[in-house]
Design a protein around this motif. Sequence first.
Motif, PDB file in Angstrom:
ATOM      1  N   ARG A  40     -28.445  25.898  21.020  1.00 32.26           N
ATOM      2  CA  ARG A  40     -28.501  24.853  22.049  1.00 32.26           C
ATOM      3  C   ARG A  40     -27.118  24.644  22.659  1.00 32.26           C
ATOM      4  NH1 ARG A  40     -32.346  21.010  22.640  1.00 32.26           N
ATOM      5  NH2 ARG A  40     -31.817  19.237  23.949  1.00 32.26           N
ATOM      6  N   ILE A  44     -26.179  25.198  26.583  1.00 27.44           N
ATOM      7  CA  ILE A  44     -25.618  24.097  27.379  1.00 27.44           C
ATOM      8  C   ILE A  44     -24.279  24.505  27.982  1.00 27.44           C
ATOM      9  CG2 ILE A  44     -24.597  21.775  27.197  1.00 27.44           C
ATOM     10  CD1 ILE A  44     -26.836  21.159  25.135  1.00 27.44           C
ATOM     11  N   ARG A  45     -23.429  25.148  27.182  1.00 28.50           N
ATOM     12  CA  ARG A  45     -22.112  25.574  27.669  1.00 28.50           C
ATOM     13  C   ARG A  45     -22.235  26.605  28.790  1.00 28.50           C
ATOM     14  NH1 ARG A  45     -20.150  27.095  23.197  1.00 28.50           N
ATOM     15  NH2 ARG A  45     -20.527  29.302  23.455  1.00 28.50           N
ATOM     16  N   ALA A  48     -23.442  24.894  32.017  1.00 29.97           N
ATOM     17  CA  ALA A  48     -22.363  24.083  32.600  1.00 29.97           C
ATOM     18  C   ALA A  48     -21.268  24.966  33.182  1.00 29.97           C
ATOM     19  CB  ALA A  48     -21.793  23.140  31.545  1.00 29.97           C
ATOM     20  N   VAL A  54     -29.635  22.270  34.410  1.00 32.85           N
ATOM     21  CA  VAL A  54     -30.562  22.874  33.452  1.00 32.85           C
ATOM     22  C   VAL A  54     -31.773  23.434  34.198  1.00 32.85           C
ATOM     23  CG1 VAL A  54     -32.081  22.426  31.481  1.00 32.85           C
ATOM     24  CG2 VAL A  54     -29.766  21.451  31.543  1.00 32.85           C
ATOM     25  N   ASP A  77     -33.295  16.758  31.000  1.00 30.18           N
ATOM     26  CA  ASP A  77     -32.623  18.006  30.640  1.00 30.18           C
ATOM     27  C   ASP A  77     -32.846  18.341  29.166  1.00 30.18           C
ATOM     28  OD1 ASP A  77     -31.695  18.282  33.207  1.00 30.18           O
ATOM     29  OD2 ASP A  77     -29.609  17.787  32.730  1.00 30.18           O
ATOM     30  N   LEU A  81     -34.321  21.816  27.875  1.00 29.54           N
ATOM     31  CA  LEU A  81     -33.577  22.649  26.926  1.00 29.54           C
ATOM     32  C   LEU A  81     -34.415  22.952  25.691  1.00 29.54           C
ATOM     33  CD1 LEU A  81     -30.092  20.977  27.226  1.00 29.54           C
ATOM     34  CD2 LEU A  81     -30.588  23.371  27.772  1.00 29.54           C
TER      35      LEU A  81
END
Length: 143
Positions: A40, A44-45, A48, A54, A77, A81
């Motif tokens: 996860r 996310i990284r 971004a 997302v 989001d 995810l």
Amino acid sequence: MSIIIYHNPDCGTSRNTLAMIRNSGDEPVIIEYLSQVPTRATLIRMIADAGLSVREAMRVKGTPCIELGLDNPQLSDALLLDAMLMHPVLINRPFVVTSMGTRLCRPSELVLDILPRPQQTAFSKEDGERVVDEEGRRVAAAR
């Protein structure tokens, strides 16, 4: 830093992106994300770092996105995810991470913006579209 590609070998865009990385003289770390699902935090990284939301990083075509109701704009989001991690086919591809940045390489030639080394030879996509000329320079897309 190694180049990392989150790859789906069944995807032409992903195969073209991988071929352009190799055409620069680098051999990337290949993560077949359908079987090696990113964590996860990694997902996310990447999203971004690529400057995406997302939702922009979620694949709709050829996925259960609509059937799962994930096209609802009210969904958080965090929920999106969760779905991407449970069904990695929902992660759009290919993501490429280099020392020069992270991109969702759609179209595949976006990878050229973040490769540390130039293209070594001419390159055409699988469909024959010319992307790089004989001198390793990017060819302007036909409009």
